[in-house]
Design an enzyme around this catalytic site. Structure first.
Site, mmCIF file in Angstrom:
data_model
loop_
_atom_site.group_PDB
_atom_site.id
_atom_site.type_symbol
_atom_site.label_atom_id
_atom_site.label_comp_id
_atom_site.label_asym_id
_atom_site.label_seq_id
_atom_site.Cartn_x
_atom_site.Cartn_y
_atom_site.Cartn_z
ATOM 1 N N ASN A 54 12.592 37.319 20.536
ATOM 2 C CA ASN A 54 12.868 37.538 19.111
ATOM 3 C C ASN A 54 12.926 36.221 18.344
ATOM 4 O OD1 ASN A 54 13.032 40.255 19.584
ATOM 5 N ND2 ASN A 54 15.238 40.426 19.307
ATOM 6 N N ARG A 393 -0.165 50.059 17.036
ATOM 7 C CA ARG A 393 0.038 49.342 18.304
ATOM 8 C C ARG A 393 -0.053 50.370 19.431
ATOM 9 N NH1 ARG A 393 2.378 44.399 16.690
ATOM 10 N NH2 ARG A 393 3.779 44.530 14.898
ATOM 11 N N HIS A 454 0.398 51.405 8.289
ATOM 12 C CA HIS A 454 1.487 51.442 9.251
ATOM 13 C C HIS A 454 1.880 52.880 9.589
ATOM 14 C CE1 HIS A 454 5.849 50.611 10.440
ATOM 15 N NE2 HIS A 454 5.150 49.826 11.243
ATOM 16 N N TYR A 487 11.518 52.921 23.262
ATOM 17 C CA TYR A 487 11.938 52.975 21.864
ATOM 18 C C TYR A 487 12.387 54.386 21.520
ATOM 19 C CZ TYR A 487 9.257 48.606 21.075
ATOM 20 O OH TYR A 487 8.763 47.325 21.117
#
Length: 710
Positions: A54, A393, A454, A487
């Site tokens: 990160n 992605r 997106h 996720y």
């Protein structure tokens, strides 16, 4: 804050929290997860590697962008009124503390705990003769052939130092006592922790025997064997350094004839961005440091002298060892009704299940397999005429892309895919997928000029009798089968006619020419999403003024949009109860009397990355729930194609309110409460109250539902 002279002036910068400093506060929460003894030991190591990754991205993008802005002289003040130079000064102070604290914790706490658990991180000098012989053999056979020392002298220009590389600055001396500088890159293709032969440990109470695992730092192994790289020379000293380059490049689409070629050039250019951070050990001699600073053209304030390891990502090999007693217990996602009968009996198709009612999937608790099977069945089904998808992605070895290729190659389906080439750090992967899809005859587009796409949308067009039926998957997360296990995201399968028509219009907007400004049900950025969200918040304000109790719950990754933040302040002032579950950045200050005392902000990290976006409005009892890909950031609302979709089925509305949002708000184990100064503190369960960990609750409920159904 409550004593501010004009607390109700919503243009007062003191009412807002700096985005970059809020993002660093998020990194502190990641570090807290590494420190949390409730997490298994290797999971704590994992959080340290996440922190390292990160921070790499933070410097590449956020710090890199601020440095470019500062150097250009085009000053754009942050939401809290700071110039780029002022932000950089504060970032440097917080970042060095974060880097030092994480290394100190690793050395003082985690490393000894690993040692006690049988995971040994050895220094080269502490190896036994037998271990050293094994490691030196590994160096000669595996490491030495891929090393390339690069000299720096009048005949050799200063070598290029690649982004995120770990290097050695080496000083050698020839037989005439002349000193020479050389740089050696530590290969990223090799693990930075070298495994040494493991051995059996003591027997556990359950009768099993864990292994002791031994590792030695690759950096130390190379340093100890540098003489092999400089025969006839004396190695005087060697000191490691790690650099981070600016990766925040603007994409000049208006000048691009071919977007695919332009993105390939942009990826190449990133490798040569200015250095925005160099990490070195505190004992690096000044003269070596000067050579690096001068030749890399680094601002001395961007040099961070710390204790090792320089890259926390170097700890990643530890995550692969077979010590499951030191990891989270495995969780197997479930397939619940109505889809379970489709997979078990194969009597009905997935399309039949969708026609019975909208299907909600909360990953990773619900398996991602039905999403892949939705595509596979569409590829095989002779009644399916077309498949259209957005890909942001998808990762490597993607079953989603393989299915799209199969649909076109083996079944002759019309397949149209929007591949977002501008998905940061996934550009190379997406370029490869785009070329592969094009070669099979798939219609591939790269999105709209000046906008990132997106949104997460898949459309299947199917002939049923004399008519056409549209089946749609809409989601909050990427079509990535790996991250779907890591996720937390939510998706919906539907054949709602109006949503289907909206999605058709959306793809026409993305692949062709369309000025459509209205949709039946979808909220689409940058067309109508901001306006619709604004109207829904204003509606809660108006209902509260009329005597209703306004109520808003937002779950998202980030809240930094100034207009939405001001509107939430106004809603709080009107008496609307607002709960924000904001994983990362939050520019709003909650709990300020007369301004935001009706706003409560919590952040939840935990085992799974909280990634779903849910927007709930009580709406006078006629509840409105929207879900999708958009966070409350200017880039999402203004410069991206985003989609929020409505949940209209009363059964699903109740489920989301009671079994998802309510559980997040009850979390008193992993949730941290945000305070007006921007700090976060764990919520402590009140005496006698049940401890609630939202993610564990979702895991239990997923498996208990399977038991109940059986």
């Amino acid at each position: 804050m409550a004593e501010n002279k004009s607390p109700l002036n919503l243009d007062n910068p003191k009412l807002y929290i700096n985005r970059e400093l809020s993002l660093l506060q998020f990194q502190y929460r990641v570090l807290e997860e590494a420190k949390d003894p409730r997490n298994p030991l290797l999971e704590r190591v994992k959080f340290l590697t996440i922190l390292g990754s990160n921070l790499d991205e933070f410097f590449m993008i956020r710090v890199g962008g601020l440095i470019m802005q500062n150097n250009s002289g085009m000053i754009d003040l942050s939401i809290d009124g700071k110039t780029p130079a002022e932000q950089l000064a504060e970032i440097r102070k917080v970042a060095i503390n974060l880097m030092e604290e994480s290394r100190q914790y690793f050395h003082n706490v985690l490393k000894p705990e690993l040692e006690n658990a049988g995971v040994h991180l050895l220094d080269y000098n502490d190896l036994t003769d037998r271990q050293r012989e094994s490691v030196d053999g590994y160096f000669k056979d595996v490491v030495f052939p891929v090393l390339t020392p690069l000299a720096f002298d009048p005949g050799h220009p200063f070598p290029h130092i690649s982004n995120l590389s770990l290097n050695l600055a080496i000083l050698v001396k020839d037989t005439d006592e002349n000193r020479h500088f050389a740089r050696l890159k530590i290969p990223a293709s090799l693990p930075w922790l070298v495994p040494v032969k493991r051995s059996s440990g003591s027997t556990r109470k359950d009768g099993t025997v864990p292994y002791n695992h031994y590792f030695v730092w690759l950096l130390q192994v190379i340093t100890a064997n540098l003489g092999d790289l400089f025969p006839g020379m004396e190695v005087v000293e060697a000191h490691p350094f790690h650099i981070t380059r600016n990766a925040d490049f603007e994409i000049q689409e208006l000048e691009a004839v071919d977007l695919l070629e332009m993105m390939e050039e942009n990826v190449r250019k990133r490798r040569f961005g200015d250095v925005v951070r160099m990490m070195v050990y505190k004992d690096m001699p000044k003269y070596l440091l000067e050579i690096l600073v001068e030749n890399l053209k680094i601002n001395r304030r961007d040099v961070y002298a710390i204790e090792g390891p320089l890259s926390l990502r170097a700890l990643s090999p530890l995550l692969k060892i077979d010590r499951y007693d030191l990891k989270d217990r495995p969780f197997v996602p479930v397939i619940r009704e109505p889809l379970r009968s489709v997979f078990e009996t194969h009597e009905n198709s997935i399309f039949h299940a969708i026609r019975q009612g909208n299907i909600l999937l909360q990953h990773p608790y619900d398996s991602f397999t039905p999403v892949i099977e939705f595509l596979r069945e569409a590829a095989r089904d002779p009644k399916v005429l077309a498949i259209k998808m957005t890909l942001y992605r998808v990762g490597n070895n993607s079953p989603v892309v393989e299915t799209l290729l199969q649909a076109r190659r083996d079944y002759g389906k019309q397949v149209a895919v929007l591949v977002e080439l501008k998905a940061r750090f996934d550009e190379e992967s997406n370029i490869g997928w785009a070329r592969m899809l094009e070669q099979e005859g798939v219609h591939v587009t790269y999105g709209l000029m000046g906008l990132k796409t997106h949104s997460k949308v898949c459309l299947v067009v199917r002939r049923e009798g004399e008519s056409i039926k549209r089946y749609v998957h809409l989601g909050t997360g990427n079509y990535n089968h790996i991250t779907a296990q890591l996720y937390e995201d939510i998706g919906m399968l539907t054949c709602d006619d109006e949503i289907g028509a909206d999605v058709s219009d959306l793809f026409n907007y993305l692949t062709g020419y369309s000025l459509k400004q209205d949709y039946n049900k979808l909220l689409v950025a940058p067309i109508n999403l901001r306006q619709k969200l604004t109207a829904l918040i204003q509606n809660e304000i108006e209902l509260t003024r009329q005597g209703e109790q306004g109520h808003i719950i937002f779950k998202m990754n980030a809240l930094v949009d100034p207009e939405i933040t001001r509107l939430l302040y106004q809603a709080s002032q009107a008496g609307v109860k607002i709960y924000l579950v904001t994983r990362g950045v939050c520019s709003l200050r909650p709990g300020i009397k007369g301004l935001s005392e009706n706003i409560r902000v919590v952040s939840i990290l935990g085992r799974f990355l909280e990634h779903s976006r849910i927007y709930y409005f009580r709406n006078g009892g006629n509840e409105t729930i929207l879900m999708g890909s958009a966070d409350l950031m200017p880039r999402n609302l203004n410069r991206r194609v985003e989609v929020l979709f409505p949940i209209e089925d009363p059964r699903l509305i109740r489920h989301i309110r009671e079994n998802i949002l309510k559980i997040y708000l009850m979390d008193n184990t992993k949730a941290r409460l945000m305070h007006p100064d921007g700090s976060y503190h764990y919520i402590i369960p009140k005496k006698g109250h049940q401890q609630v960990n939202a993610q564990e609750w979702f895991m239990r409920m997923a498996h208990s539902s399977m038991v109940e159904e059986k």
